[in-house]
Design an enzyme around this catalytic site. Structure first.
Site: not given
Ligand SMILES: *[C@@H]1O[C@H](CO)[C@@H](O)[C@H](O)[C@H]1NC(C)=O
Ligand SMILES: *[C@@H]1O[C@H](CO)[C@@H](O)[C@H](O)[C@H]1NC(C)=O
Ligand SMILES: *[C@@H]1O[C@H](CO)[C@@H](O)[C@H](O)[C@H]1NC(C)=O
Ligand SMILES: *[C@@H]1O[C@H](CO)[C@@H](O)[C@H](O)[C@H]1NC(C)=O
Ligand SMILES: *[C@@H]1O[C@H](CO)[C@@H](O)[C@H](O)[C@H]1NC(C)=O
Ligand SMILES: *[C@@H]1O[C@H](CO)[C@@H](O)[C@H](O)[C@H]1NC(C)=O
Ligand SMILES: *[C@@H]1O[C@H](CO)[C@@H](O)[C@H](O)[C@H]1NC(C)=O
Length: 604
Positions: A1-2
């Site tokens: 996740m970014c």
């Protein structure tokens, strides 16, 4: 996740970060942040790329990635298939290498559409100066955009910030209808982007380009006329309807029991479909629980920290995820079951009763049992029952049933401080209820019981499985019954096709933003490409039989699968929407409709 962010501007002014937006991005990706800007002397615009990485697997790959040819990639996704990524490799690096080797738009499109898994990305292609961006076929990762006419600035971001004042250049979700490309050489006061659409049913492409509610004002979208389409990763929905509807063997029974399902399992020839669904779902869960930020064997044996958590109501969707996760997670590792409850209101006072006697006339006043607590909401009760079933299924597994209690005061505080920004730009009462319930559940702060003792507990699992997508594909909502009653199988199929088509804009972007805010990653096994592909191939009457009572007929195939997996009473629990099961809807004004604009989000 970014958290990914890209700003494209034709205005020479110095860019200044909005602190709120920056902080929101950083919460999604706490382990690494970096900004990079690009400006060529022969370009009339400049781009700023900002990446915030949550370390999930392999060696942490810094972003933005600039390859040796000068291309720049922002990647917020997971590769679960389609492209080979070994456990030692970082998927971001692989994606960047593969994109660099693409020499034509059709190669880029065909590479991106071969990836199985959720993603949103922004890619600067140096050769020709193009900016590409988009979301996966289902829209499982959030991406927002807005355009500021005064400064000719287009912004793309995983998450934004809600404004309390007038929202002139408001953010919108980038529609998950295709991949977009901007020719940076052609940017003037307007920004034009070309859309390469997904091969998708149920929407009108030309209307998307002219739909000003979707495309930011000041920008224009053109459908690429070259005929390049992104091939759909799933087959089209089977629309066949039965010639005749067979009389059902079981009588309409108000209290469906496991026996009814067993009878169906035995009598109907659905065994092969049940087995296939269990297999394909099991594989989807395996891929999602085994892609971890570290090697499983490195994990110390005596820790009580789970790596996987499940949003858990004890209903059939989450029970199946738990039972399948149990198959694939090493036996010594605990699994966190996150169960959220909003405090029930104090019983109505005498005064209230006198004021409004009609409302109470037919209510039986039932004395509350000694043990009852204001947090014993429906999902807490079914959650506890579900826990017992799971303990029976695998007594050796440590199941951390996390009781997450939320009071009205805390709800109001966190909505104002955080959740209103994450739900934004969605804005209905339903978005508020689900957004808040999912946020508190995903935070994972509550208590767990050990014998008679309770102790405070904080789930540190970075991966959160959610059951979204089951109801949309297997006809789990009560509106499906209404539709079926009115227009039969044909109407039901149409409804299902429409719902899967809009799930990105209704749910997925929002849930991704809400869960990502805790530095955790949402994973959706029911929206795995192979699962959807399999369910799409089946005729609707195999998936659901809405002539059967509630608790059996809707999601029939899933219920049969639950029995096959050895689950008990949870297999015949009727659907209860999260806002009612967790009682968050009760806390608020009960007269409002789910689709109304939510004033609580606005005034926050
Ligand atoms: C990533 O950041 C989180 C939150 O600050 C921290 O708890 C975690 O240890 C970090 N992970 C790594 C691998 O550095
Ligand atoms: C993964 O990222 C690290 C850190 O940037 C890098 O050293 C390594 O070469 C990358 N691995 C692959 C397979 O690209
Ligand atoms: C950041 O943006 C939000 C929403 O547009 C706005 O309400 C807020 O005032 C901005 N904050 C700063 C520090 O500029
Ligand atoms: C459509 O895409 C092709 C391939 O990228 C490109 O050559 C063509 O100019 C595009 N057409 C339009 C109208 O943008
Ligand atoms: C109805 O029953 C017949 C005979 O058992 C079977 O062949 C047919 O597939 C059934 N149709 C539906 C819609 O279940
Ligand atoms: C949460 O509610 C449960 C009852 O459902 C209660 O047993 C528990 O003590 C409560 N925990 C907290 C931290 O309030
Ligand atoms: C749809 O289902 C029917 C009935 O099982 C089957 O005969 C048909 O081949 C299916 N169609 C597709 C496109 O999968």
């Amino acid at each position: 996740m970014c958290g990914i962010f890209c700003l494209l501007t034709a205005s020479p002014t110095q860019f200044e970060w909005n602190k709120t937006v920056y902080e929101h991005l950083k919460r999604r990706g706490p382990n690494w942040s970096h900004d990079l800007s690009v400006r060529h002397s022969d370009l009339c615009c400049q781009c700023l790329f900002s990446a915030h990485v949550l370390h999930m697997r392999g060696v942490l790959t810094p972003q933005p990635i600039e390859d040796r040819a000068g291309n720049i990639l922002l990647w917020n996704g997971e590769v679960f298939g389609g492209v080979t990524v070994t456990p030692e490799e970082n998927d971001t690096a692989i994606i960047s290498q593969r994109l660099m080797s693409c020499s034509s738009p059709s190669e880029i499109l065909s590479f991106l559409s071969s990836i199985r898994g959720p993603w949103a990305f922004v890619y600067y292609q140096k050769d020709g100066d193009y900016l590409w961006f988009g979301r996966d076929f289902f829209g499982r990762r959030s991406l927002l955009w807005k355009f500021d006419v005064g400064f000719t600035t287009l912004t793309l971001s995983s998450v934004a910030a809600h404004t309390s004042g007038p929202d002139q250049f408001g953010w919108k979700e980038v529609p998950a209808v295709g991949i977009y490309r901007i020719d940076l050489k052609a940017v003037t006061e307007v920004v034009t982007f070309e859309l390469y659409p997904w091969e998708k049913e149920g929407y009108d492409l030309t209307s998307i380009c002219s739909d000003t509610t979707q495309v930011p004002s000041g920008c224009s979208a053109v459908l690429n006329q070259s005929g390049l389409l992104l091939p759909s990763p799933v087959s089209t929905l089977n629309t066949s309807t039965p010639d005749s509807i067979n009389e059902t063997e079981i009588q309409a029974n108000l209290h469906p029991s496991i026996k009814d399902l067993e009878q169906l399992l035995a009598s109907r020839e659905k065994i092969s479909e049940v087995n296939s669904l269990v297999d394909v779902l099991s594989e989807a869960v395996r891929r999602r629980v085994q892609s971890l930020p570290f090697k499983v064997e490195d994990y110390s044996l005596d820790t009580d920290q789970a790596t996987i958590a499940i949003l858990f109501s004890g209903g059939i969707d989450s029970m199946i995820l738990a039972a399948l996760a149990d198959r694939h997670i090493p036996p010594h590792q605990p699994i966190d079951l996150l169960n959220v409850a909003f405090k029930l209101q104090e019983p109505k006072t005498e005064k209230d009763f006198v004021k409004n006697p009609k409302k109470h006339k037919n209510k039986i006043t039932r004395p509350a049992p000694q043990t009852s607590s204001p947090f014993d909401v429906p999902d807490r009760i079914t959650g506890k029952a579900g826990l017992e079933e799971l303990q029976a299924l695998n007594p050796d597994r440590r199941w951390n049933f996390v009781e997450i209690n939320v009071t009205q005061e805390e709800l109001q505080k966190m909505r104002r401080e955080r959740i209103c920004h994450l739900v934004y730009p969605l804005d209905t009462v339903l978005d508020d209820s689900i957004g808040c319930a999912v946020w508190f559940a995903a935070r994972g702060t509550g208590v767990i019981r050990e014998g008679d003792q309770k102790r405070p507990f904080m789930s540190t699992a970075k991966i959160i499985l959610t059951g979204i997508g089951a109801d949309e594909q297997l006809a789990g909502y009560s509106r499906h019954r209404v539709r079926f009653k009115m227009s039969g199988h044909e109407g039901l199929v149409q409804e299902l096709a429409m719902e899967l088509g809009r799930i990105s804009s209704r749910n997925l972007g929002r849930d991704d933003r809400v869960i990502g805010d805790h530095g955790k990653e949402a994973r959706f096994p029911y929206l795995d490409e192979d699962v959807v592909n399999y369910l799409n191939s089946l005729p609707v009457w195999v998936k659901a039989d809405l002539s059967l009572p509630r608790g059996v007929g809707e999601k029939l195939l899933l219920r049969l699968s639950a029995r096959q997996l050895g689950l008990g009473q949870s297999a015949v629990l009727p659907k209860r929407a999260m806002q009612f099961g967790s009682r968050i809807a009760k806390m608020e004004d009960s007269r409002e409709k789910a689709s109304d604009k939510c004033t609580r989000l606005l005034s926050a």
